[in-house]
Write an enzyme that holds these catalytic residues in place. Structure first.
Site, PDB file in Angstrom:
ATOM      1  CG  LEU A 151      19.096  -1.347 -27.567  1.00  0.00           C
ATOM      2  CD1 LEU A 151      18.269  -1.230 -28.849  1.00  0.00           C
ATOM      3  CD2 LEU A 151      18.192  -1.674 -26.388  1.00  0.00           C
ATOM      4  CG  ASP A 152      21.926  -7.427 -24.720  1.00  0.00           C
ATOM      5  OD1 ASP A 152      22.778  -6.718 -24.152  1.00  0.00           O
ATOM      6  OD2 ASP A 152      21.100  -8.132 -24.100  1.00  0.00           O
ATOM      7  CE  LYS A 153      26.044 -10.374 -33.522  1.00  0.00           C
ATOM      8  NZ  LYS A 153      26.976 -11.511 -33.672  1.00  0.00           N
ATOM      9  NE  ARG A 167      19.794 -12.041 -23.735  1.00  0.00           N
ATOM     10  CZ  ARG A 167      21.006 -12.062 -24.295  1.00  0.00           C
ATOM     11  NH1 ARG A 167      21.684 -10.942 -24.475  1.00  0.00           N
ATOM     12  NH2 ARG A 167      21.530 -13.220 -24.657  1.00  0.00           N
TER      13      ARG A 167
END
Length: 302
Positions: A134-136, A235
């Protein structure tokens, strides 16, 4: 450690050649080695999709465990499930998943090493146990593997789309259709290497399903289901249809009027088959407080 191999098949992709010749590495790890310049063909750097010719010399430098030392850190974890093979956590927003250049501490891997001690080693010394990311600034459900068997099985489930992931997002604008499907190959942005984009060449196929849950005029609360797991997929795809995520300053110049440190994106559920027992499992992480507060505010204003 550097090894040299000789291509023995016509037209085989470079990344697949590495997976076939180097024991216990994933395709994503092979692609990472290529991107980092650790792989050459006849002393020349090539892309992952380069088609080899018979007799070409492929040199690969594998980082050794001695090059880095990942410190186990006593960082609190929100553990949703754990057994001898897997651990499922609710990752908080702001936590990096694994160490990388400039970020060697405070990551989920540092926390897992302290808690679990043993993690699968397939993805190398910097990413032990990490099956997917998962992205930060994306919160929610993540699974990590404690051994190589579990890692292989889980990675295969993700690859063939047996594992199912559903997200919640708050986006800018009023999405008119109740539901839809977004497709478009995703690759590095042609001018900004820190961003991803829908590209015509050298991208990877990506498909995102979305469904409108609530509309608030200038904002929409949506459910997103992934068929693929490309970097920044939701995104990029939501931005491509004119509805970037609230708080996502990388992909939108729109002002963020809400108290949220990053994109309003949460991994709500993860469905998978247990790698040892074969049993179906569904894990859910409740929506984080910052997204709940945004929704309460929007409902109050509507």
């Amino acid at each position: 450690m550097s090894e040299t191999y000789i291509s023995d098949r016509v037209g085989e992709r470079l990344d697949l050649f590495l997976v076939r010749h180097i024991p216990d590495i994933s395709r994503s790890y092979a692609q990472r080695l290529i991107e980092e310049g650790q792989v050459t063909v006849n002393d020349m750097p090539r892309k992952a999709n380069y088609k080899l010719r018979v007799g070409e010399q492929v040199a690969c430098t594998m980082p050794s465990a001695e090059e880095v030392s990942i410190v186990a850190e006593d960082i609190p974890l929100d553990i949703l499930y754990e057994d001898a093979d897997i651990i499922v956590v609710n990752k908080r927003r702001g936590m990096v998943v694994h160490p990388a250049a400039g970020v060697m501490t405070g990551t989920l891997v540092n926390a897992l090493l302290y808690h679990c001690r043993d993690l699968s080693g397939i993805n190398g010394v910097l990413r032990p146990g990490i099956v997917h990311r998962l992205d930060k600034d994306t919160s929610g459900v993540m699974v990590a593997a404690k051994n190589d068997m579990a890692h292989h099985v889980l990675a295969q489930q993700i690859r063939v789309k047996e594992a199912r992931r559903e997200y919640r997002a708050i986006v800018h604008g009023n999405i008119v259709p109740r539901a839809g499907v977004i497709t478009g190959d995703i690759g590095r942005h042609p001018t900004d290497r820190k961003k991803m984009a829908i590209v015509r060449e050298n991208g990877k196929p990506a498909t995102t399903h979305f469904e409108v849950l609530e509309r608030f005029g200038d904002y929409t609360f949506v459910a997103c289901r992934l068929e693929t797991g490309r970097t920044h997929q939701i995104r990029v795809h939501m931005t491509s249809i004119g509805h970037p995520l609230v708080g996502d300053m990388k992909y939108t110049g729109k002002k963020n009027p809400f108290a949220i440190g990053g994109q309003a994106l949460h991994s709500l559920t993860l469905s998978l088959t247990h790698p040892r027992t074969g049993g179906e499992m569904i894990f859910t992480a409740p929506l984080p407080a910052d997204m709940e507060e945004i929704l309460c505010s929007l409902r109050h204003m509507s």
